[in-house]
Scaffold this active site. Structure first.
Site, PDB file in Angstrom:
ATOM      1  N   THR A 120       9.080 -19.574  22.954  1.00 15.92           N
ATOM      2  CA  THR A 120      10.322 -20.335  23.123  1.00 15.92           C
ATOM      3  C   THR A 120      11.195 -20.301  21.855  1.00 15.92           C
ATOM      4  O   THR A 120      10.690 -20.411  20.739  1.00 15.92           O
ATOM      5  CB  THR A 120       9.973 -21.801  23.489  1.00 15.92           C
ATOM      6  OG1 THR A 120       9.159 -21.785  24.654  1.00 15.92           O
ATOM      7  CG2 THR A 120      11.211 -22.638  23.737  1.00 15.92           C
ATOM      8  N   HIS A 176      13.230 -15.004  13.461  1.00 10.13           N
ATOM      9  CA  HIS A 176      13.715 -14.300  14.659  1.00 10.13           C
ATOM     10  C   HIS A 176      15.131 -14.774  14.969  1.00 10.13           C
ATOM     11  O   HIS A 176      15.372 -15.519  15.909  1.00 10.13           O
ATOM     12  CB  HIS A 176      12.766 -14.600  15.823  1.00 10.13           C
ATOM     13  CG  HIS A 176      13.150 -13.928  17.099  1.00 10.13           C
ATOM     14  ND1 HIS A 176      13.263 -12.572  17.237  1.00 10.13           N
ATOM     15  CD2 HIS A 176      13.437 -14.447  18.325  1.00 10.13           C
ATOM     16  CE1 HIS A 176      13.600 -12.285  18.478  1.00 10.13           C
ATOM     17  NE2 HIS A 176      13.727 -13.398  19.169  1.00 10.13           N
TER      18      HIS A 176
HETATM   19  N1  LIG Z   1      10.436 -15.181  20.842  1.00  7.51           N
HETATM   20  C1  LIG Z   1      11.100 -14.214  21.455  1.00  7.51           C
HETATM   21  O1  LIG Z   1      11.149 -13.094  20.976  1.00  7.51           O
HETATM   22  C2  LIG Z   1      11.758 -14.494  22.768  1.00  7.51           C
HETATM   23  C3  LIG Z   1      12.117 -13.440  23.619  1.00  7.51           C
HETATM   24  C4  LIG Z   1      12.711 -13.744  24.841  1.00  7.51           C
HETATM   25  C5  LIG Z   1      12.917 -15.074  25.211  1.00  7.51           C
HETATM   26  N2  LIG Z   1      12.554 -16.053  24.374  1.00  7.51           N
HETATM   27  C6  LIG Z   1      12.686 -17.461  24.737  1.00  7.51           C
HETATM   28  O2  LIG Z   1      11.655 -17.784  25.672  1.00  7.51           O
HETATM   29  C7  LIG Z   1      12.060 -18.905  26.447  1.00  7.51           C
HETATM   30  C8  LIG Z   1      11.797 -18.633  27.919  1.00  7.51           C
HETATM   31  O3  LIG Z   1      12.543 -17.535  28.385  1.00  7.51           O
HETATM   32  P1  LIG Z   1      12.530 -17.152  29.952  1.00  7.51           P
HETATM   33  O4  LIG Z   1      13.407 -15.983  30.087  1.00  7.51           O
HETATM   34  O5  LIG Z   1      11.154 -17.123  30.474  1.00  7.51           O
HETATM   35  O6  LIG Z   1      13.283 -18.446  30.535  1.00  7.51           O
HETATM   36  P2  LIG Z   1      13.252 -19.001  32.028  1.00  7.51           P
HETATM   37  O7  LIG Z   1      14.368 -19.967  32.149  1.00  7.51           O
HETATM   38  O8  LIG Z   1      13.168 -17.877  33.004  1.00  7.51           O
HETATM   39  O9  LIG Z   1      11.857 -19.785  32.090  1.00  7.51           O
HETATM   40  C9  LIG Z   1      11.624 -20.965  31.393  1.00  7.51           C
HETATM   41  C10 LIG Z   1      10.760 -21.857  32.259  1.00  7.51           C
HETATM   42  O10 LIG Z   1      10.442 -23.033  31.520  1.00  7.51           O
HETATM   43  C11 LIG Z   1      10.365 -24.091  32.444  1.00  7.51           C
HETATM   44  N3  LIG Z   1      10.461 -25.369  31.739  1.00  7.51           N
HETATM   45  C12 LIG Z   1      11.560 -25.998  31.264  1.00  7.51           C
HETATM   46  N4  LIG Z   1      11.212 -27.161  30.699  1.00  7.51           N
HETATM   47  C13 LIG Z   1       9.856 -27.250  30.794  1.00  7.51           C
HETATM   48  C14 LIG Z   1       8.907 -28.228  30.379  1.00  7.51           C
HETATM   49  N5  LIG Z   1       9.279 -29.336  29.769  1.00  7.51           N
HETATM   50  N6  LIG Z   1       7.609 -27.982  30.645  1.00  7.51           N
HETATM   51  C15 LIG Z   1       7.209 -26.855  31.283  1.00  7.51           C
HETATM   52  N7  LIG Z   1       8.064 -25.907  31.698  1.00  7.51           N
HETATM   53  C16 LIG Z   1       9.371 -26.105  31.456  1.00  7.51           C
HETATM   54  C17 LIG Z   1      11.528 -23.858  33.400  1.00  7.51           C
HETATM   55  O11 LIG Z   1      11.336 -24.556  34.614  1.00  7.51           O
HETATM   56  C18 LIG Z   1      11.464 -22.332  33.551  1.00  7.51           C
HETATM   57  O12 LIG Z   1      10.692 -21.949  34.682  1.00  7.51           O
HETATM   58  C19 LIG Z   1      13.530 -19.157  26.074  1.00  7.51           C
HETATM   59  O13 LIG Z   1      13.601 -20.207  25.128  1.00  7.51           O
HETATM   60  C20 LIG Z   1      13.950 -17.847  25.428  1.00  7.51           C
HETATM   61  O14 LIG Z   1      15.024 -18.018  24.525  1.00  7.51           O
HETATM   62  C21 LIG Z   1      11.998 -15.791  23.157  1.00  7.51           C
HETATM   63  O1  LIG Z   2      17.885 -13.097  22.385  1.00  8.84           O
HETATM   64  C1  LIG Z   2      17.350 -14.046  22.960  1.00  8.84           C
HETATM   65  O2  LIG Z   2      17.920 -15.116  23.148  1.00  8.84           O
HETATM   66  C2  LIG Z   2      15.964 -13.888  23.510  1.00  8.84           C
HETATM   67  C3  LIG Z   2      14.993 -13.325  22.542  1.00  8.84           C
HETATM   68  O3  LIG Z   2      14.955 -14.039  21.341  1.00  8.84           O
HETATM   69  C4  LIG Z   2      15.199 -11.858  22.296  1.00  8.84           C
HETATM   70  O4  LIG Z   2      15.252 -11.445  21.140  1.00  8.84           O
HETATM   71  O5  LIG Z   2      15.285 -11.113  23.289  1.00  8.84           O
END
Ligand SMILES: NC(=O)c1ccc[n+]([C@@H]2O[C@H](COP(=O)([O-])OP(=O)(O)OC[C@H]3O[C@@H](n4cnc5c(N)ncnc54)[C@H](O)[C@@H]3O)[C@@H](O)[C@H]2O)c1
Ligand SMILES: O=C(O)C[C@H](O)C(=O)O
Length: 322
Positions: A120, A176
């Site tokens: 996240t 990141h």
């Molecule tokens: N670290 C990285 O490199 C990286 C890469 C991509 C995405 N991300 C991050 O990962 C996260 C998720 O991305 P995604 O594309 O799967 O999003 P998404 O919206 O498809 O999925 C997120 C899920 O979390 C659930 N959720 C929300 N609040 C919640 C809670 N309190 N408890 C349990 N579940 C809960 C939602 O219902 C949803 O199903 C985002 O914050 C995104 O920015 C990080």
């Molecule tokens: O860019 C974003 O918000 C999602 C994630 O951190 C990524 O690098 O793909």
């Protein structure tokens, strides 16, 4: 031998892809958790129905209660919200911080022995908050970002040089965010560092600078294309590589957001650095000597993460009491 249990907190785009990869790779049984009722159950059932076709044995279940993650050996956290075009990852801080507090409490209660991988965003601050909220040992709580950012760099380089991605290595360190630090000196094709490849005429310095820039903006490039969410295939693959190194004690050397307590001159913060992941979690922090522009860029990135951690402390001072 009983199969390992892998809990996925958040069953959205990345959560679903993670579950699929765990099944295809037969890494263990999967529990998908989400606050959205029916979503983890539906995705788990759909994926389970793909298992006879693909020929994998994996029990997949969905849940809306933390009890279901009890005894998980690995927990991967994607709960929260992704950014939209025009937003920075940092804009997600206050909303996702609340989510990390809830998730941390759930892990503390039901899976205190797990290896926890946070995905996240904003990543480095969220993994810091998740560790505080869960109280798990620092070596058992890490953030996924460096594997993804390095994979992007590797892919762009392989494409530029028209060589196999397998022969390209790269390290992207730091936070990141926009200040991440792709380390040109330590990135190679078959062991040949990028500066040597420039001298050999494989590419020009300006072209290399463009690739570094594209890597830094790799997440935003996909957000702008998708418009309704962010990248999920490569992020899921990256977290699975980390989970696999833990589950199989592979001792891979990968960049992750790891807790630093003096290493790289950083204290009480999570920042992207190379580490060894084995069955004890983070078994070693690899301290590369950073000098000149690399050190400057790394320090700038650390300062940006520090600002986010300070914001977390202000919004959720109770985290410091854990
Ligand atoms: N670290 C990285 O490199 C990286 C890469 C991509 C995405 N991300 C991050 O990962 C996260 C998720 O991305 P995604 O594309 O799967 O999003 P998404 O919206 O498809 O999925 C997120 C899920 O979390 C659930 N959720 C929300 N609040 C919640 C809670 N309190 N408890 C349990 N579940 C809960 C939602 O219902 C949803 O199903 C985002 O914050 C995104 O920015 C990080
Ligand atoms: O860019 C974003 O918000 C999602 C994630 O951190 C990524 O690098 O793909």
């Amino acid at each position: 031998m009983a199969r390992d249990k892998i809990a996925l907190i958040g069953s959205g785009q990345i959560g679903g892809t993670l579950a699929h990869l765990v099944g295809l790779k037969e890494l263990g049984d999967v529990v998908m958790f989400d606050i959205a009722e029916g979503v983890p159950q539906g995705k788990a059932l759909d994926l389970a129905q793909s298992s006879p076709v693909d020929g994998f044995d994996c029990k997949l279940t969905g849940a809306n209660s933390y009890e279901a993650i009890e005894g998980a050996r690995v927990v991967i956290v994607t709960a929260g919200v992704p950014r939209k075009p025009g937003m920075s990852r940092d804009d997600l801080l206050s909303i996702n911080l609340k989510v990390m507090e809830q998730v941390g409490a759930g892990i503390k209660k039901y899976a205190p022995d797990a290896f926890v991988i946070c995905i996240t965003n904003p990543l480095d601050a969220m993994v810091w908050a998740l560790q505080k909220a869960s109280g798990l040992p620092h070596r058992k709580v890490v953030g996924m970002a460096g594997v993804l950012d390095s994979a992007r760099f590797r892919y762009f380089l392989a494409d530029e040089f028209n060589v196999s991605v397998e022969d390209v290595t790269a390290f992207v360190l730091g936070g990141h965010g926009d200040t991440m630090v792709p380390l040109v000196k330590y990135s190679t094709v078959a062991g040949i560092p990028l500066p040597d490849l420039v001298k050999m005429g494989w590419t020009s310095q300006s072209r290399l600078d463009e690739i570094v820039d594209r890597t830094r903006n790799g997440g935003a490039e996909i957000v702008n294309l998708l418009k309704t969410g962010s990248a999920f295939y490569a992020p899921a693959a990256s977290a699975i590589a980390m989970a696999e190194s833990y589950l199989k004690d592979k001792k891979r050397v990968v960049p992750v957001a790891a807790y630093l307590n003096g290493e790289y001159g950083v204290k009480d913060m999570y920042v992207g650095v190379p580490v060894v992941i084995g069955d004890k979690g983070v078994e070693r922090i690899v301290e590369i000597e950073l000098a000149g522009k690399d050190r400057e860029a790394f320090d700038k990135s650390v300062a940006a993460v520090q600002g986010l951690v300070e914001a977390c402390k202000k919004i959720a001072p109770e985290l410091l009491g854990h």
